[in-house]
Design a protein around this motif. Sequence first.
Motif, PDB file in Angstrom:
ATOM      1  N   ALA A   1       0.825  -1.208   0.000  1.00  0.00           N
ATOM      2  CA  ALA A   1       0.000   0.000   0.000  1.00  0.00           C
ATOM      3  C   ALA A   1       0.859   1.259   0.000  1.00  0.00           C
ATOM      4  N   MET A   2       1.949   1.239   0.777  1.00  0.00           N
ATOM      5  CA  MET A   2       2.805   2.427   0.817  1.00  0.00           C
ATOM      6  C   MET A   2       3.490   2.661  -0.528  1.00  0.00           C
TER       7      MET A   2
ATOM      8  N   MET B   1       2.365   1.886  -3.402  1.00  0.00           N
ATOM      9  CA  MET B   1       1.332   2.412  -4.294  1.00  0.00           C
ATOM     10  C   MET B   1       1.080   3.896  -4.032  1.00  0.00           C
ATOM     11  N   GLU B   2       1.105   4.296  -2.772  1.00  0.00           N
ATOM     12  CA  GLU B   2       0.916   5.714  -2.446  1.00  0.00           C
ATOM     13  C   GLU B   2       2.118   6.548  -2.905  1.00  0.00           C
TER      14      GLU B   2
ATOM     15  N   ARG C   1       1.663   7.084  -6.476  1.00  0.00           N
ATOM     16  CA  ARG C   1       0.681   8.143  -6.687  1.00  0.00           C
ATOM     17  C   ARG C   1       1.338   9.520  -6.542  1.00  0.00           C
ATOM     18  N   GLY C   2       2.245   9.626  -5.555  1.00  0.00           N
ATOM     19  CA  GLY C   2       2.952  10.883  -5.353  1.00  0.00           C
ATOM     20  C   GLY C   2       3.840  11.238  -6.525  1.00  0.00           C
TER      21      GLY C   2
ATOM     22  N   ALA D   1       2.587   7.572   7.515  1.00  0.00           N
ATOM     23  CA  ALA D   1       2.452   8.641   6.529  1.00  0.00           C
ATOM     24  C   ALA D   1       3.715   9.500   6.492  1.00  0.00           C
TER      25      ALA D   1
ATOM     26  N   GLY E   1       6.415   7.533   4.795  1.00  0.00           N
ATOM     27  CA  GLY E   1       6.173   7.486   3.354  1.00  0.00           C
ATOM     28  C   GLY E   1       6.650   8.747   2.647  1.00  0.00           C
ATOM     29  N   ARG E   2       6.412   9.903   3.269  1.00  0.00           N
ATOM     30  CA  ARG E   2       6.890  11.150   2.678  1.00  0.00           C
ATOM     31  C   ARG E   2       8.421  11.186   2.646  1.00  0.00           C
TER      32      ARG E   2
END
Length: 290
Positions: A88-89, A91-92, A95-96, A252, A255-256
């Motif tokens: 999931a991370m 994939m995010e 997206r970024g 989160a 992830g950033r």
Amino acid sequence: QDFDALKKQAATRDFKPVPLGLSASVTVKQRMRTLDSANVVAKLTGTDPKLKDEFVTYTAHWDHLGVGTPKNGDSIYNGAADNASGVAMVMEIARGFKAVSPAPKRSVLFIFVTAEEQGLLGSQYYADFPLYPLNKTVANTIIDGIIHWGRTSDLTVIGLGASDLDDYATAAAREQSRVLKADQEPEKGFYYRSDHFNFAKKGVPAFDPDAGIEFIGKPADYGRTKRDEYTTNDYHSPSDQVKPDWDLSGAAEDGRLFFAIGYRVANADKFPEWKPGNEFKSIRDKSLGK
């Protein structure tokens, strides 16, 4: 034999095997089956005419253990933390990268590998038969599980000091008022147990982050306690599933940070390198013709 004396001796470099004068017989029965599975790869093409043929990669394994021995009446090994959360991370992060402006100069690969739990087989296959040359693959970041207990003031890096990727991570962490810390359990050999290792063996600088342990607003031993609870109760167990008390605020933030590392590498003037003396540096240098 004197066990305590041998144990003390075994902790030194001078230790030599000691014959015990014993023999043993072992019978092993096993059942084997053959399965077909697949890696899944997504590509975001870079914007620079020359650099687009170089690749920053993120990796997460999508497999888990499937249906197995029931525990407390449950036979479905969900693998929520290990490693649906890592998938999931990634994939995010993808997206970024799709949304960021300016878009990255180098191309970015998002590689979801199979059969990690069977011995890193999916990532080994990609490393042996890459879609794009590994001497054009500038870096790999592995995400094998995410933190689900809140925010931390630190980030654990397995193999800290291995490559220039740690310098990128240090800068990104500083912007979040965080610090990097070395592996808290080096005896477990984590750097050699996740999919990034197959990239490292081919010379690709590989970044292996893990959850921090200094939780904001929590007691000093909170991180170790939560990690031990997960290992004891949920790791490779049907109980590894999404729980209502998960706090993903720290994930989160991580992830950033991981996005920032990859984005800056994708736009950098040169490849990140292994640090002098690292065991993988000579392999990389040879692949780059140095």
